[in-house]
Design an enzyme around this catalytic site. Structure first.
Site, mmCIF file in Angstrom:
data_model
loop_
_atom_site.group_PDB
_atom_site.id
_atom_site.type_symbol
_atom_site.label_atom_id
_atom_site.label_comp_id
_atom_site.label_asym_id
_atom_site.label_seq_id
_atom_site.Cartn_x
_atom_site.Cartn_y
_atom_site.Cartn_z
ATOM 1 N N SER A 226 -13.483 5.642 41.812
ATOM 2 C CA SER A 226 -14.807 5.065 42.050
ATOM 3 C C SER A 226 -14.700 3.805 42.924
ATOM 4 C CB SER A 226 -15.460 4.721 40.713
ATOM 5 O OG SER A 226 -14.645 3.802 40.019
ATOM 6 N N CYS A 281 -16.460 14.271 44.879
ATOM 7 C CA CYS A 281 -16.776 13.156 45.777
ATOM 8 C C CYS A 281 -17.429 13.653 47.048
ATOM 9 C CB CYS A 281 -15.521 12.394 46.127
ATOM 10 S SG CYS A 281 -14.359 13.420 47.021
ATOM 11 N N GLU A 380 -24.311 6.287 42.706
ATOM 12 C CA GLU A 380 -23.578 7.546 42.633
ATOM 13 C C GLU A 380 -23.739 8.064 41.211
ATOM 14 O OE1 GLU A 380 -19.219 7.501 42.587
ATOM 15 O OE2 GLU A 380 -19.217 9.356 43.737
HETATM 16 P P1 NAD Z 1 -12.264 5.872 38.154
HETATM 17 O O1 NAD Z 1 -12.373 4.893 39.254
HETATM 18 O O2 NAD Z 1 -12.888 5.560 36.854
HETATM 19 O O3 NAD Z 1 -10.705 6.146 37.821
HETATM 20 C C1 NAD Z 1 -9.773 6.442 38.827
HETATM 21 C C2 NAD Z 1 -8.398 5.956 38.381
HETATM 22 O O4 NAD Z 1 -8.450 4.541 38.196
HETATM 23 C C3 NAD Z 1 -7.925 6.559 37.079
HETATM 24 O O5 NAD Z 1 -6.569 6.881 37.187
HETATM 25 C C4 NAD Z 1 -8.177 5.462 36.068
HETATM 26 O O6 NAD Z 1 -7.248 5.460 35.017
HETATM 27 C C5 NAD Z 1 -8.033 4.199 36.893
HETATM 28 N N1 NAD Z 1 -8.893 3.114 36.404
HETATM 29 C C6 NAD Z 1 -10.115 3.227 35.840
HETATM 30 N N2 NAD Z 1 -10.602 2.014 35.520
HETATM 31 C C7 NAD Z 1 -9.681 1.106 35.880
HETATM 32 C C8 NAD Z 1 -9.607 -0.312 35.803
HETATM 33 N N3 NAD Z 1 -10.588 -1.032 35.299
HETATM 34 N N4 NAD Z 1 -8.500 -0.928 36.277
HETATM 35 C C9 NAD Z 1 -7.496 -0.203 36.810
HETATM 36 N N5 NAD Z 1 -7.508 1.150 36.893
HETATM 37 C C10 NAD Z 1 -8.585 1.803 36.442
HETATM 38 O O7 NAD Z 1 -12.787 7.275 38.725
HETATM 39 P P2 NAD Z 1 -13.025 8.645 37.947
HETATM 40 O O8 NAD Z 1 -14.209 8.518 37.068
HETATM 41 O O9 NAD Z 1 -11.763 9.141 37.364
HETATM 42 O O10 NAD Z 1 -13.365 9.606 39.177
HETATM 43 C C11 NAD Z 1 -14.648 9.728 39.723
HETATM 44 C C12 NAD Z 1 -14.841 8.826 40.913
HETATM 45 O O11 NAD Z 1 -13.855 9.110 41.903
HETATM 46 C C13 NAD Z 1 -16.169 9.024 41.627
HETATM 47 O O12 NAD Z 1 -16.678 7.775 41.997
HETATM 48 C C14 NAD Z 1 -15.810 9.855 42.843
HETATM 49 O O13 NAD Z 1 -16.698 9.743 43.932
HETATM 50 C C15 NAD Z 1 -14.482 9.298 43.172
HETATM 51 N N6 NAD Z 1 -13.720 10.205 43.986
HETATM 52 C C16 NAD Z 1 -13.600 9.921 45.317
HETATM 53 C C17 NAD Z 1 -12.913 10.780 46.131
HETATM 54 C C18 NAD Z 1 -12.774 10.484 47.584
HETATM 55 O O14 NAD Z 1 -12.035 11.197 48.236
HETATM 56 N N7 NAD Z 1 -13.408 9.478 48.140
HETATM 57 C C19 NAD Z 1 -12.339 11.950 45.614
HETATM 58 C C20 NAD Z 1 -12.474 12.196 44.244
HETATM 59 C C21 NAD Z 1 -13.164 11.325 43.443
#
Ligand code: NAD
Length: 495
Positions: A226, A281, A380
């Site tokens: 995210s 995404c 989003e």
């Molecule tokens: P997220 O950001 O919650 O988590 C992603 C990763 O970050 C995970 O491994 C998680 O453990 C880690 N994380 C979460 N919170 C954290 C924190 N506070 N500090 C450090 N690390 C942390 O995302 P999600 O819910 O797993 O996935 C969905 C999101 O990913 C959506 O926003 C989507 O659009 C995005 N996404 C983007 C793409 C792209 O190519 N741009 C592709 C896939 C998903």
């Protein structure tokens, strides 16, 4: 209760931190496993093992690395169904979609089999008299990937195939919501002949992520998730001297011009908005209906919705599975309520759909007459909610996209080649589809958005991936004139 461990030094390693997180089957709501959450110490130990492995792996010949990649690609193909079943059991997406995810990741492995060609540098003979200059690409050492829940196999494969082929050791911190795919990939790498320690999995949450971001032995971090976390990863990682590419969230718009093929546009909107329950995404979350296409388009989309079968991803009849967690389902449902309160026209309300009672299911929602100020437009949602914004002109549609915070993917539906070409020129987004709703680049291009969808300057996989996971070295060389020994071997003297 099934316990999901780490993968260090070519074998599973049970966590020692005493902290675990629950893993659920989203189709039933049952907890199926506990995943170990690594401490900072455990991450440091894993990185130390990876560092040693990286020293040896960078010396492996390109032919050897290509052989491992070919074998890994074959194993992925042979094990697609098994991996798809693992994805579905923890993520919830339907099996065909999960197999599609593996197929896309497999293309990244295919691309990486070409590593002997991809690692070629440049050569300039006689840059000065008797002087040659050439560039070589070398691996960085230990690199890390931090990945989201929504593509638990494909996104790690975007990163690790290129990173490993380039001669790095790769440390993966997968999403703690669906970590089993990462361990399955680890086993395939081992079977493919990858030396122990070159592919590592540390499961964990913020503690593990922070340990990665601050570990001086890690040279680069590739992140997908995210936007707020992507920004944090970019800022923290670069502050600790690392190369970082951090892909963030999205709000993808699909523009439909009045001359578009209506049925094709409606089919595309439905599959791109609701596929994988909108947890992609590159999902289309806003349809921009230009001019008088709006009424027939909304009718055509609405007519398709009752036919969408929602159910467990393991049921071959299902076209859409559940959301990832109970909290996320509540959040998405909250947006439907908010959109309604803000004055959007509710054409279909997913909260009223007849969906399985167990698990985190939500029906599909179609909101018409959405306006840019509404939260359902700006945020989003990452769920099966499609917003329709009506505009009178192409210029208004374009302005919407270019004013949007995100710039991941976008698409235009039209029969007019000139209009499509103009859109491709004008639009501020990293990936553009022309009559293609989800324009994910093939593996030999690179994937990435603009604006708040990407922090850093390098896209993921493909040529950009090779660039990200290597550093270049330029050698300037001069040799003494040949034939300076006492024996005259007949070298010309005209250098
Ligand atoms: P997220 O950001 O919650 O988590 C992603 C990763 O970050 C995970 O491994 C998680 O453990 C880690 N994380 C979460 N919170 C954290 C924190 N506070 N500090 C450090 N690390 C942390 O995302 P999600 O819910 O797993 O996935 C969905 C999101 O990913 C959506 O926003 C989507 O659009 C995005 N996404 C983007 C793409 C792209 O190519 N741009 C592709 C896939 C998903």
């Amino acid at each position: 209760m099934n316990r999901i461990a780490h993968w260090i030094g070519g074998a599973e390693r049970a966590g020692a931190s005493g902290r675990t997180g629950p893993v659920f089957n989203p189709a039933t709501g049952e907890q199926t496993a506990e995943v170990d959450l690594a401490s900072a110490d455990e991450v440091a130990q894993a990185v130390a093992v990876a560092k040693e492995a990286a020293q040896a792996w960078r010396s492996a010949s390109l032919a050897k690395r290509a052989t491992v990649l070919f074998k890994f690609r074959e194993l992925l193909a042979a094990n697609t169904q098994e991996l798809a079943a693992i994805i579905t059991s923890e993520h919830g997406k339907v099996l065909s979609d999960a197999a599609g995810e593996v197929a896309r990741g497999l293309e990244n492995a295919e691309f990486a089999t070409g590593i002997p060609h991809l690692m070629k540098g440049g050569f300039s003979e006689q840059a000065a008299t008797g002087v040659d200059v050439y560039s070589i690409k070398q691996p960085l050492g230990v690199v890390a990937g931090i990945t989201p829940f929504n593509f638990p196999a494909m996104v790690p494969l975007w990163m690790c195939t290129t990173a490993i082929a380039a001669g790095n050791a790769f440390v993966l911190k997968p999403s703690e919501k669906d970590p089993s795919s990462a361990l399955f990939l680890a086993k395939l790498w081992r079977e493919a002949g990858l030396p122990d320690g070159v592919f590592t999995v540390v499961n964990g949450d913020k503690e593990a992520v922070d340990a990665i971001l601050t570990n001086p032995e890690i040279a680069a971090v590739s992140f997908v998730g995210s936007t707020p976390i992507a920004k944090y990863i970019y800022e923290t990682g670069t502050a600790h001297g690392k190369r970082v590419q951090a892909l963030g969230g999205a709000k993808n718009h699909m523009v439909v011009l009045p001359d578009a093929e209506l049925d094709a546009a409606a089919d595309a909107a439905v599959s791109a908005a609701y596929g994988s329950a909108g947890e992609r995404c590159m999902a289309v979350s806003v349809v921009v209906a230009v001019g008088d296409v709006a009424d027939p388009l909304v009718d055509a989309i609405a007519a398709r919705l009752p036919k969408l079968k929602i159910g467990a991803g393991t049921d071959p009849e299902s076209q859409m599975g559940p959301l990832i967690t109970a909290q996320h389902r509540e959040k998405v449902a909250g947006y439907i309520a908010q959109g309604t309160a803000e004055g959007a026209t509710v054409v279909a309300d997913g909260r009223e759909a007849d969906v399985p009672g167990d698990g985190y299911f939500l029906g599909v929602t179609l909101l018409d007459n959405v306006k840019p100020g509404m939260d359902v437009y700006t945020d989003e949602i990452f769920g099966p909610v499609l917003c329709v914004v009506r505009t009178q002109t192409y210029a208004e549609a374009l302005k919407l996209i270019n004013d949007n915070e995100y710039g991941n993917g976008t698409a235009i539906f039209t029969r007019d080649g000139g209009a499509a070409r103009q859109f491709q020129f004008d639009v501020n987004a990293g990936m553009v589809g022309v009559n293609v709703p989800i324009p994910v680049p093939v593996a030999y291009y690179s994937f990435g958005g603009w604006k708040a969808s990407l922090f850093g300057d390098t896209h993921m996989y493909g040529p950009d991936g090779i660039h990200f996971f290597t550093r270049s070295k330029v050698v300037t060389s001069r040799w003494p004139d040949p034939g300076t020994s006492s024996v005259d071997l007949g070298f010309p003297t005209n250098r």
